[in-house]
Design a protein around this motif. Structure first.
Motif, PDB file in Angstrom:
ATOM      1  N   THR A 165       0.824  -1.205   0.000  1.00  0.00           N
ATOM      2  CA  THR A 165       0.000   0.000   0.000  1.00  0.00           C
ATOM      3  C   THR A 165       0.860   1.259   0.000  1.00  0.00           C
ATOM      4  N   ALA A 166       1.937   1.247   0.793  1.00  0.00           N
ATOM      5  CA  ALA A 166       2.836   2.399   0.832  1.00  0.00           C
ATOM      6  C   ALA A 166       3.453   2.657  -0.537  1.00  0.00           C
ATOM      7  N   ILE A 167       3.862   1.591  -1.221  1.00  0.00           N
ATOM      8  CA  ILE A 167       4.452   1.741  -2.552  1.00  0.00           C
ATOM      9  C   ILE A 167       3.404   2.247  -3.546  1.00  0.00           C
ATOM     10  N   THR A 168       2.173   1.754  -3.416  1.00  0.00           N
ATOM     11  CA  THR A 168       1.090   2.244  -4.268  1.00  0.00           C
ATOM     12  C   THR A 168       0.844   3.733  -4.027  1.00  0.00           C
ATOM     13  N   LEU A 169       0.915   4.139  -2.767  1.00  0.00           N
ATOM     14  CA  LEU A 169       0.714   5.549  -2.429  1.00  0.00           C
ATOM     15  C   LEU A 169       1.803   6.436  -3.023  1.00  0.00           C
ATOM     16  N   VAL A 170       3.007   5.906  -3.169  1.00  0.00           N
ATOM     17  CA  VAL A 170       4.071   6.685  -3.813  1.00  0.00           C
ATOM     18  C   VAL A 170       3.652   7.041  -5.239  1.00  0.00           C
ATOM     19  N   GLY A 171       3.112   6.045  -5.949  1.00  0.00           N
ATOM     20  CA  GLY A 171       2.610   6.310  -7.292  1.00  0.00           C
ATOM     21  C   GLY A 171       1.446   7.283  -7.290  1.00  0.00           C
ATOM     22  N   TYR A 172       0.566   7.152  -6.299  1.00  0.00           N
ATOM     23  CA  TYR A 172      -0.580   8.063  -6.196  1.00  0.00           C
ATOM     24  C   TYR A 172      -0.121   9.498  -5.921  1.00  0.00           C
ATOM     25  N   THR A 173       0.893   9.653  -5.060  1.00  0.00           N
ATOM     26  CA  THR A 173       1.383  11.012  -4.770  1.00  0.00           C
ATOM     27  C   THR A 173       1.930  11.658  -6.035  1.00  0.00           C
ATOM     28  N   ALA A 174       2.570  10.862  -6.874  1.00  0.00           N
ATOM     29  CA  ALA A 174       3.084  11.408  -8.136  1.00  0.00           C
ATOM     30  C   ALA A 174       1.936  11.849  -9.035  1.00  0.00           C
ATOM     31  N   MET A 175       0.856  11.044  -9.073  1.00  0.00           N
ATOM     32  CA  MET A 175      -0.289  11.393  -9.912  1.00  0.00           C
ATOM     33  C   MET A 175      -1.038  12.607  -9.374  1.00  0.00           C
ATOM     34  N   SER A 176      -0.955  12.843  -8.065  1.00  0.00           N
ATOM     35  CA  SER A 176      -1.659  13.997  -7.490  1.00  0.00           C
ATOM     36  C   SER A 176      -1.105  15.320  -8.013  1.00  0.00           C
ATOM     37  N   VAL A 205      12.186  11.007 -11.231  1.00  0.00           N
ATOM     38  CA  VAL A 205      11.949   9.571 -11.448  1.00  0.00           C
ATOM     39  C   VAL A 205      12.917   8.739 -10.613  1.00  0.00           C
ATOM     40  N   VAL A 206      14.196   9.138 -10.620  1.00  0.00           N
ATOM     41  CA  VAL A 206      15.198   8.411  -9.826  1.00  0.00           C
ATOM     42  C   VAL A 206      14.870   8.492  -8.339  1.00  0.00           C
ATOM     43  N   ALA A 207      14.454   9.667  -7.876  1.00  0.00           N
ATOM     44  CA  ALA A 207      14.100   9.838  -6.467  1.00  0.00           C
ATOM     45  C   ALA A 207      12.930   8.940  -6.078  1.00  0.00           C
ATOM     46  N   LEU A 208      11.930   8.835  -6.935  1.00  0.00           N
ATOM     47  CA  LEU A 208      10.787   7.971  -6.658  1.00  0.00           C
ATOM     48  C   LEU A 208      11.189   6.501  -6.674  1.00  0.00           C
ATOM     49  N   LEU A 209      12.063   6.135  -7.592  1.00  0.00           N
ATOM     50  CA  LEU A 209      12.558   4.750  -7.635  1.00  0.00           C
ATOM     51  C   LEU A 209      13.316   4.389  -6.359  1.00  0.00           C
TER      52      LEU A 209
END
Length: 229
Positions: A165-176, A205-209
C-alpha cells in the motif's frame, strides 16, 4: 546545438534547482506518511470487518458483507486520476484547499483504503481456520479471537499489505501532481513535462525509484522480523 557546445552532465546537474527538488521530496514524504497513517487507521478495521462478516465467518452477515464489498469494489474500480477530480469538493470541505500536501491527502486515503482493506482481508483468510475453532472451543469472544489469534497469525501478511500500500501511495502522490498536489509528481509535471526540463524529470523519477526500493527493503525486513518473533 553542436557537440562542442552541448552541456556536460555536471553542468546539467548544476543547473538543477536542488532546493526545489528537496522541498518537493519533503512534500512527497509528508503526503506518504500522512496518507499511510489514515489509510491504516481506516483500512485495517475495514479489512477485518470484511473478513468477519463474510459467509461462514465469526459474525456472518452476507448483507453487510455485500454492502461493504460493493463500496470497496466501487472505490477500487475508479482510476485514481479521476478520483482526484471527483473528490475536489470533498477535499475542499475537509481541508479548505485542493492544492498542496493538505489537498492531496484526502483523495490519497480514499483511493488507498479499499486497496489495503482487500489485502488485509486476504491475509486474514490465510490464517488456519483451526485456530479460530480452537478459540471458540475455549469460549473466547470474537474480540479475543481477532486480537489474540487472527491478527498475530496474519501479522506478516498485514505488514506485507502495508508495504504494498505504501508503494502504491508513492505512485498516487506522483499522480496527485496533475491537480497541483505538490511533491515530486507536481515538480515533474510543471518543470519536466510542461517546461521540457528533461533533467528535472530524470531526477524526480530516480528519487521515486529510490523511495520505492527503500520502502520495499524495509517492508521485507519487517516481515522477516515479525515472522520469527
Amino acid at each position: 546545438m553542436s557537440l562542442a557546445t552541448a552541456p556536460t552532465w555536471l553542468e546539467t546537474l548544476q543547473a538543477i534547482d536542488w532546493t526545489e527538488i528537496f522541498l518537493a521530496g519533503g512534500d512527497t514524504l509528508l503526503m506518504l506518511g500522512g496518507s499511510l497513517l489514515f489509510t491504516a487507521l481506516l483500512g485495517l478495521p475495514l479489512g477485518i470487518a470484511l473478513y468477519l462478516f463474510d459467509r461462514g465467518r465469526l459474525v456472518s452477515s452476507p448483507k453487510v458483507y455485500g454492502l461493504l464489498s460493493f463500496v470497496v469494489n466501487v472505490l477500487r474500480s475508479l482510476p485514481f486520476v479521476i478520483l482526484l477530480i471527483v473528490l475536489i469538493p470533498f477535499t475542499l470541505l475537509i481541508t479548505g484547499t485542493s492544492l498542496g500536501v493538505a489537498g492531496a491527502i484526502p483523495p490519497l486515503v480514499v483511493g488507498a483504503t479499499p486497496f489495503l482493506a482487500r489485502l488485509v482481508e486476504t491475509a486474514l483468510r490465510g490464517v488456519d481456520h483451526g485456530i479460530v475453532e480452537a478459540g471458540q472451543a475455549m469460549g473466547a469472544t470474537t474480540r479475543q479471537i481477532v486480537t489474540q489469534a487472527l491478527l498475530p497469525e496474519a501479522l506478516p501478511g498485514i505488514v506485507s499489505a502495508l508495504t504494498v500500500t505504501a508503494i502504491t501511495l508513492v505512485g498516487y502522490t506522483a499522480m496527485s501532481g496533475v491537480i497541483g498536489g505538490g511533491g515530486l509528481g507536481d515538480l515533474a509535471i510543471r518543470f519536466g513535462y510542461q517546461r521540457f526540463q528533461t533533467e528535472v524529470m530524470v531526477v524526480t523519477v530516480v528519487a521515486l525509484l529510490v523511495l520505492v526500493q527503500l520502502l520495499q527493503s524495509f517492508g521485507d525486513w519487517l516481515v522477516r522480523k515479525v515472522s520469527h518473533r
